[in-house]
Scaffold this motif. Structure first.
Motif: not given
Length: 438
Positions: A234-247, A413-421
């Motif tokens: 499972v991948a998590l993508v997003g811009a710098n500061g979006a909250g990826k590492t914090t999660l 910005t700390g929220q999951v906004v999209l998901e899918g394959s």
């Protein structure tokens, strides 16, 4: 594969990226309302000419072709065909550059003819590369002896000064075409490759429910919900500061959750200490590698197995890591701080795997690495996926991550906004514009 053929294959990867970028720019020429980058067009064509004429063509014609001709005679039809292809390709980039300069930045008459000529050049390059790898390489392996390969290898080594001068310009160019032609995610994987079909997920290994986390009064995560099935990547993508590492840090227990819950194998671990989570089987490869620089490579790996296991098991796991990353065995007695960035990333991954994780957390594994090293790292991830390892991959290189992911989430910005394959998100218009530069 012999070293000279590996060198030529690396050249092919470079040329594939250049032709991929040209394809995208050519497609954009047909969109009158879209801004055109004439300067970038010229740079790619100029570099294509330099790379082929100063490095790739001499390697093949002066070394490989000539050596093969000495073995097979003047009448070899295969070699004659490749030499004709080289001659046909040779002057085209310069002609296309002149044509592109005449057209300017707008859409004057002649644009369709230029597109047709450019498309012809791209197809010719792609066809030539495919022919070499499927026809020439097998013939060379069959006909040339070890002594022949040694002579070619020595001649290649003597060409390093010329290589360095071209590579300096190439690195600057690659930073500009990253979105047009993302770095390959594996040595044999073409850019147009379709992502793998998502397998049927197993029972949820990790479940995040309404998770929040704060740095002081600043909210870093806000009501995040996601799940990772056993055996999934499972991948998590997003811009710098979006909250990826914090999660990731909140999952591993390094960052405190201020709301919601983290469940692992059905057990609520939200308030569990980080070391207890490691013993349960959650191992993280942190952003920036964070190896223990003064310690040897081997000692770094042994530290990954600190949660338990007898000496025999640790020795077996060491051998397994060395088989996956041979360079670590070669440098096992050296301080980890002396390794290159790519080698340190391999060490950080191997150190986590020494803990025999049930869930592997990967935080930005491609950060700061050259494109070819990114390919090696992603190849290792793909291999782990084949072994049914459950992986949660956080990555800014959205194209590479989504191309290998079974399922993926997009965080902003700390929220999951999209998901899918991974397949679906690669085609999602919002993702393509925001993260793929398309």
């Amino acid at each position: 594969m012999s070293t000279p053929l590996e060198t030529i294959t690396e050249d092919h990867r470079v040329m594939r990226r250049l032709t991929t970028a040209l394809e995208e720019l050519c497609r954009r020429l047909g969109e009158p309302d879209r801004p055109q980058d004439g300067e970038l067009f010229g740079l790619i064509l100029e570099h294509s000419e330099q790379y082929v004429e100063r490095l790739h063509r001499p390697t093949e014609e002066d070394l490989l072709y000539r050596t093969l001709r000495l073995r097979t005679g003047e009448g070899d039809a295969l070699l004659a065909e490749f030499e004709r292809e080289h001659a046909a390709i040779a002057g085209l980039p310069a002609e296309l550059r002149q044509w592109q300069r005449r057209l300017g930045g707008g859409h004057p008459d002649g644009i369709e003819q230029f597109q047709a000529a450019l498309t012809g050049y791209i197809k010719m390059m792609q066809r030539h590369i495919e022919h070499e790898e499927t026809l020439l390489f097998p013939a060379a392996r069959q006909r040339l002896s070890d002594a022949h390969w040694d002579r070619i290898d020595a001649a290649l080594a003597a060409n390093q000064d010329e290589l360095a001068s071209v590579q300096a310009d190439f690195r600057a160019l690659m930073s500009r075409i990253g979105n047009l032609a993302p770095a390959p995610i594996g040595p044999a994987l073409a850019q147009s490759a379709e992502p793998a079909e998502a397998p049927r997920p197993g029972p949820l290994l990790l479940e995040i429910r309404e998770l929040s986390s704060h740095y002081g009064r600043i909210g870093a995560l806000r009501s995040v919900n996601l799940g990772i099935g056993k055996g999934q990547l499972v991948a998590l993508v997003g811009a710098n500061g979006a909250g990826k590492t914090t999660l990731l840090r909140t999952i591993s227990g390094v960052q405190r959750a201020s709301g919601g819950s983290v469940l692992f194998c059905g057990q609520d671990i939200t308030r569990l200490r980080p070391d207890r989570r490691v013993r349960l089987g959650i191992c993280q490869v942190p952003e920036g590698r964070q190896v223990f620089g003064p310690l040897s490579v081997a000692d770094n790996l042994r530290l990954g197995a600190y949660t338990g296991g007898d000496r025999k098991r640790i020795a077996q796991d060491l051998e397994r890591m060395y088989a996956m990353f041979p360079v670590l065995e070669q440098k096992s007695h050296l301080p980890a701080g002396t390794l290159s960035g790519g080698q340190q990333q391999m060490l950080a991954m191997a150190r986590a795997l020494m803990g025999r994780p049930r869930l592997l957390l990967l935080d930005e594994p491609s950060m700061g690495l050259a494109p070819l090293l990114v390919g090696e790292i992603f190849n290792a991830i793909i291999e782990l996926r084949k072994q049914a390892m459950t992986i949660f991959l956080v990555e800014q290189n959205a194209h590479a991550a989504l191309a290998i992911a079974d399922y993926a989430y997009v965080i902003e910005t700390g929220q999951v906004v999209l998901e899918g394959s991974g397949r679906d998100l690669l085609q999602n218009e919002r993702v393509r514009k925001a993260y793929l530069g398309i």
